[in-house]
Structures are given as C-alpha cells and as structure tokens.
Design an enzyme around this catalytic site. Structure first.
Site, PDB file in Angstrom:
ATOM      1  N   ARG A  64      -3.245  -0.679   5.454  1.00 31.37           N
ATOM      2  CA  ARG A  64      -3.845  -1.747   4.651  1.00 31.37           C
ATOM      3  C   ARG A  64      -2.927  -2.950   4.446  1.00 31.37           C
ATOM      4  NH1 ARG A  64      -5.387   1.764  -0.415  1.00 31.37           N
ATOM      5  NH2 ARG A  64      -3.397   2.680   0.193  1.00 31.37           N
ATOM      6  N   CYS A  66       0.862  -1.175   0.000  1.00 30.42           N
ATOM      7  CA  CYS A  66       0.000   0.000   0.000  1.00 30.42           C
ATOM      8  C   CYS A  66       0.905   1.234   0.000  1.00 30.42           C
ATOM      9  CB  CYS A  66      -0.978  -0.010   1.171  1.00 30.42           C
ATOM     10  SG  CYS A  66      -0.244   0.166   2.816  1.00 30.42           S
ATOM     11  N   ASP A 109      -8.181   3.518   1.852  1.00 32.00           N
ATOM     12  CA  ASP A 109      -7.129   3.737   2.833  1.00 32.00           C
ATOM     13  C   ASP A 109      -7.738   4.258   4.138  1.00 32.00           C
ATOM     14  OD1 ASP A 109      -4.870   4.335   4.309  1.00 32.00           O
ATOM     15  OD2 ASP A 109      -3.837   5.296   2.633  1.00 32.00           O
TER      16      ASP A 109
END
Length: 155
Positions: free
Chosen positions: A16, A10, A124
């Site tokens: 994440r 990420c 996110d």
C-alpha cells in the site's frame, strides 16, 4: 521556497505505502510541483526491509500507466516526525502504531482515507489480493488531498 515532505506508511512497506508514494509522486509531477512536494514510504514492521515492491503493487501501477521505478522497502525511521511534514497511514492499526511511537499529532499524522468519502481505510492487498481495489482507494484519496497541498504550498 516552502517544501512539503510526505511519508506514507503501512505495515510492511511493499504494497500500500509504495503505491501511495509512487502514485502521489506522479500526481504531483502532473501539476508541476515535484520540486515543492516530495513523497516517500515506510513500514511499521520492518519485515520486508531491503526488498522490492510486491509484484502485485508494481503491476497495478503499470496497468494504471505509472512506472513503479526502483523501490526498496524500509522501516519507519525513528526521526520521521522531524523529517516529514506529514506521516500518512493506511489503516487504524498503522495509525495506532505510529501514534505510539510519536504521539498524537492529528494535523501531521492521519489516515489517507481521511480524504475519502467512501472508505475509512485502505485494505491490505497482501492479504486480500485486490491490488486494484486498494489502488483505487489510494488514488481517490490522493486526488482529493492534492488540491489542499497545493493551497498550502501557495499560501
């Protein structure tokens, strides 16, 4: 004995991708494949190198019965394509960044949500603050992908 090495990616490697790394590792352990399939994670930005997992990610894992363990954020390594069988990203921006570095390799570099029927990216939670929502998308996608990994290992 064939092994598969997975790198989840990420932006900052604190929200994440750590959730995906730890969650998938837990799922892999549940099916007795820990010695055959490994997980790791990294960020494209390097903004949080050396820091721990975001507290929201760690708490969400714990609420869902998964020990977040010890985690240290790191940047996407330059040799990732040589080290990992799969580089699995969370959204289109991550995909674009990874493909700029390593080229297009759709069988090895792809979005985790390619295994989801409902979602096209993992939002996110650093910005949305919806950690459980991102966890749910990651969990759904990992659970859908795991049988394919097991088939690959057993082929």
């Amino acid at each position: 004995m064939k092994k598969i090495h997975i790198l989840f990616v990420c932006l900052g490697n604190i929200c994440r991708s750590p959730i995906a790394e730890v969650l998938m590792r837990d799922l892999i352990a549940q099916v007795g494949m820990s010695e055959r399939i490994t997980t790791d994670s990294a960020g494209t930005s390097g903004w949080h190198d050396g820091k721990g997992m975001h507290c929201g990610s760690a708490e969400t894992l714990e609420v869902n019965g998964i020990d977040p363990g010890r985690f240290i954020s790191k940047r996407l390594p330059e040799n990732a394509l040589n080290t990992y069988d799969y580089i699995v990203v969370m959204d289109d921006d991550n995909l674009h960044e990874v493909e700029q570095r390593f080229g297009r390799h759709p069988r090895r570099i792809f979005k985790l949500t390619d295994f989801s029927r409902e979602y096209d990216h993992v939002p996110d939670p650093y910005y949305t603050r919806r950690f459980q929502h991102s966890y749910d998308i990651i969990a759904q996608s990992c659970r859908a992908w795991l049988p394919e990994l097991i088939k690959e290992i057993n082929a």
